[in-house]
Each structure stands twice: as C-alpha cells, then as structure tokens.
Write a protein that holds these residues in place. Structure first.
Motif, PDB file in Angstrom:
ATOM      1  N   ASP A 155       9.754   0.962   9.187  1.00 13.28           N
ATOM      2  CA  ASP A 155       9.959   2.324   9.689  1.00 13.28           C
ATOM      3  C   ASP A 155       8.631   3.026   9.989  1.00 13.28           C
ATOM      4  O   ASP A 155       8.457   4.225   9.702  1.00 13.28           O
ATOM      5  CB  ASP A 155      10.763   3.153   8.682  1.00 13.28           C
ATOM      6  N   GLY A 156       7.694   2.280  10.564  1.00 14.50           N
ATOM      7  CA  GLY A 156       6.418   2.874  10.939  1.00 14.50           C
ATOM      8  C   GLY A 156       5.472   3.132   9.787  1.00 14.50           C
ATOM      9  O   GLY A 156       4.436   3.779   9.966  1.00 14.50           O
ATOM     10  N   ALA A 157       5.792   2.641   8.588  1.00 11.57           N
ATOM     11  CA  ALA A 157       4.927   2.818   7.421  1.00 11.57           C
ATOM     12  C   ALA A 157       4.407   1.454   6.972  1.00 11.57           C
ATOM     13  O   ALA A 157       5.173   0.503   6.852  1.00 11.57           O
ATOM     14  CB  ALA A 157       5.694   3.477   6.280  1.00 11.57           C
ATOM     15  N   ALA A 158       3.104   1.370   6.756  1.00 19.82           N
ATOM     16  CA  ALA A 158       2.481   0.102   6.342  1.00 19.82           C
ATOM     17  C   ALA A 158       2.002   0.210   4.896  1.00 19.82           C
ATOM     18  O   ALA A 158       1.479   1.254   4.482  1.00 19.82           O
ATOM     19  CB  ALA A 158       1.314  -0.238   7.248  1.00 19.82           C
ATOM     20  N   ARG A 159       2.169  -0.876   4.163  1.00 21.38           N
ATOM     21  CA  ARG A 159       1.646  -0.961   2.798  1.00 21.38           C
ATOM     22  C   ARG A 159       1.012  -2.333   2.649  1.00 21.38           C
ATOM     23  O   ARG A 159       1.657  -3.356   2.900  1.00 21.38           O
ATOM     24  CB  ARG A 159       2.745  -0.782   1.762  1.00 21.38           C
ATOM     25  N   CYS A 160      -0.254  -2.347   2.240  1.00 24.67           N
ATOM     26  CA  CYS A 160      -0.999  -3.597   2.114  1.00 24.67           C
ATOM     27  C   CYS A 160      -1.694  -3.648   0.761  1.00 24.67           C
ATOM     28  O   CYS A 160      -2.264  -2.643   0.308  1.00 24.67           O
ATOM     29  CB  CYS A 160      -2.037  -3.717   3.236  1.00 24.67           C
ATOM     30  N   GLU A 161      -1.682  -4.832   0.154  1.00 22.20           N
ATOM     31  CA  GLU A 161      -2.312  -5.033  -1.151  1.00 22.20           C
ATOM     32  C   GLU A 161      -3.124  -6.317  -1.141  1.00 22.20           C
ATOM     33  O   GLU A 161      -2.776  -7.283  -0.459  1.00 22.20           O
ATOM     34  CB  GLU A 161      -1.249  -5.119  -2.251  1.00 22.20           C
ATOM     35  N   ARG A 162      -4.202  -6.308  -1.928  1.00 26.40           N
ATOM     36  CA  ARG A 162      -5.016  -7.513  -2.072  1.00 26.40           C
ATOM     37  C   ARG A 162      -5.748  -7.465  -3.412  1.00 26.40           C
ATOM     38  O   ARG A 162      -6.242  -6.406  -3.826  1.00 26.40           O
ATOM     39  CB  ARG A 162      -6.041  -7.636  -0.937  1.00 26.40           C
ATOM     40  N   ALA A 163      -5.808  -8.608  -4.068  1.00 24.14           N
ATOM     41  CA  ALA A 163      -6.552  -8.719  -5.323  1.00 24.14           C
ATOM     42  C   ALA A 163      -7.588  -9.816  -5.183  1.00 24.14           C
ATOM     43  O   ALA A 163      -7.259 -10.950  -4.814  1.00 24.14           O
ATOM     44  CB  ALA A 163      -5.617  -9.019  -6.477  1.00 24.14           C
ATOM     45  N   ARG A 164      -8.833  -9.456  -5.466  1.00 19.19           N
ATOM     46  CA  ARG A 164      -9.934 -10.417  -5.446  1.00 19.19           C
ATOM     47  C   ARG A 164     -10.751 -10.234  -6.713  1.00 19.19           C
ATOM     48  O   ARG A 164     -11.417  -9.208  -6.884  1.00 19.19           O
ATOM     49  CB  ARG A 164     -10.815 -10.210  -4.216  1.00 19.19           C
ATOM     50  N   GLY A 165     -10.695 -11.237  -7.581  1.00 27.39           N
ATOM     51  CA  GLY A 165     -11.399 -11.103  -8.854  1.00 27.39           C
ATOM     52  C   GLY A 165     -10.830  -9.951  -9.651  1.00 27.39           C
ATOM     53  O   GLY A 165      -9.623  -9.871  -9.877  1.00 27.39           O
ATOM     54  N   THR A 166     -11.685  -9.024 -10.037  1.00 25.15           N
ATOM     55  CA  THR A 166     -11.234  -7.870 -10.825  1.00 25.15           C
ATOM     56  C   THR A 166     -10.887  -6.676  -9.955  1.00 25.15           C
ATOM     57  O   THR A 166     -10.498  -5.623 -10.466  1.00 25.15           O
ATOM     58  CB  THR A 166     -12.336  -7.445 -11.819  1.00 25.15           C
TER      59      THR A 166
END
Length: 207
Positions: A155-166
C-alpha cells in the motif's frame, strides 16, 4: 430512696426538636450537590483504577498527533527503559540518519529531529524522523533491497531491515515521512514498532 437528678423533660424535648430541624435543613440545602459529589468521587475512583494500554500508547488524542520531538517519540514504558539505562546520554538534534546506506544521500531528507542514545559501554540507538519526497517508498524499497535489506512494500509503504554484526537497521517510509533507526549492540524489545506507532499514528476508523 434518694431521687437521681437528670435532664428536665420540658427542656430536652424542645432542644431535640430544634436539632432535628437544623439537621433536616442542612440536608435539604446539601441535596442539590449530592449528584455532583457522587460523579466526582466516581471519576476519581475510575482514574485510580484505570490501567495503561499494553503497548504503552497514550489516549486517542495523543495517538492522533505524530511525534514532534524525542519525548513524543517514545511510549512511556520504552522511555522509562531507555532513561533508566545506566550511564546513558540522550541527544536531540537534526543530524542525518545514522544509516550507512546511500539512501541517506539519494533522498536528500529534511530532518525533523534525530534522537541518539549512547551508553558508557559504547552501545547506541539512533532514530531519525525526516521528510522526503512524496511516494518515494517504492524507490527506497528497491534501493535498500539491492543493498541486502529484507524489504516489504505494501500500500505504498516500505519497511526494510538489515542486521550486520552488532548493528541493526530498520527503515519505514510512508507518504513523505522516513523513519530510520540504527541500533548498535542494543535492541530494546519492539523498539522499531513502538517508535513507528508514534510517527505513523493509526487513523480513526472510517477515514
């Protein structure tokens, strides 16, 4: 047998009648205020026994207005958790998002405010609320996905996540608002969800 002295009946009866009349008059005068007093006591009791909502959100009036500073950004339980962290320092400024993504430059965000918490042992949590061009969520979704973020677009909303190390990054883009959080070795429970609830308040039903 000696007679025990006592009150004279001709004095006691008029005095008793007079006292009863005074009490009746006072009750009659106080009667109009009884409903108000009952309402006031009831309101006090309801306020004393009310329980906060499970997610720490405020009332409908509070939820209807997006956060405008660091104190508004955090529901009370999360605010308490952060402020009571030993040796913690909060700074509020207009620094750009702490993300290492090129998106911070590409979107040229107009930062509303940035809240950064740092502890004496090097942990940190930084959240930025910024204004970006309207409907840039699809562009941000594609750019962040190409950088290794796990992204959703709905619905036109973006959510992005990323984990690198701590380091963990969470980005929410809806309309012309970008909410960016970078957490380094510090992950309060449901942090990103709680701050998002203050930046993107739920719309009332029927709107």
């Amino acid at each position: 047998m000696a007679r025990v002295s006592g009150r004279s009946l001709w004095v006691a009866w008029p005095a008793g009648v007079l006292c009863a009349a005074v009490i009746a008059a006072l009750l009659w005068l106080a009667a109009p205020g009884v409903p108000g007093a009952v309402d006031m006591i009831g309101a006090m009791l309801r306020g004393a026994t009310a329980t906060p909502s499970a997610d720490g959100a405020g009332d409908a009036a509070t939820d209807a207005a997006p956060a405008t500073d660091c104190r508004d950004l955090y529901p009370d339980p999360l605010w308490a958790e952060l402020t009571w962290t030993p040796d913690v320092l909060l700074s509020q400024n207009t620094d750009p998002p702490a993300t290492a993504s090129a998106l911070a430059t590409a979107l040229t965000p107009a930062v509303r405010f940035t809240c950064t918490w740092r502890t004496g042992d090097g942990r940190s949590v930084s959240t930025t609320v910024a204004t970006v061009p309207v409907d840039t969520a699809p562009v941000a979704h594609a750019a962040l996905a190409a950088e290794g973020f796990d992204c959703t677009l709905e619905d036109g909303a973006a959510r992005c996540e990323r984990a690198r190390g701590t380091v963990r990054e969470v980005h929410d883009l809806r309309g012309d608002v970008w909410l960016s959080s970078v957490l380094d070795d510090w992950l309060p429970e449901d942090y990103s969800t709680q701050v998002a609830s203050r930046v993107f308040p739920a719309q009332p039903e029927g709107t």
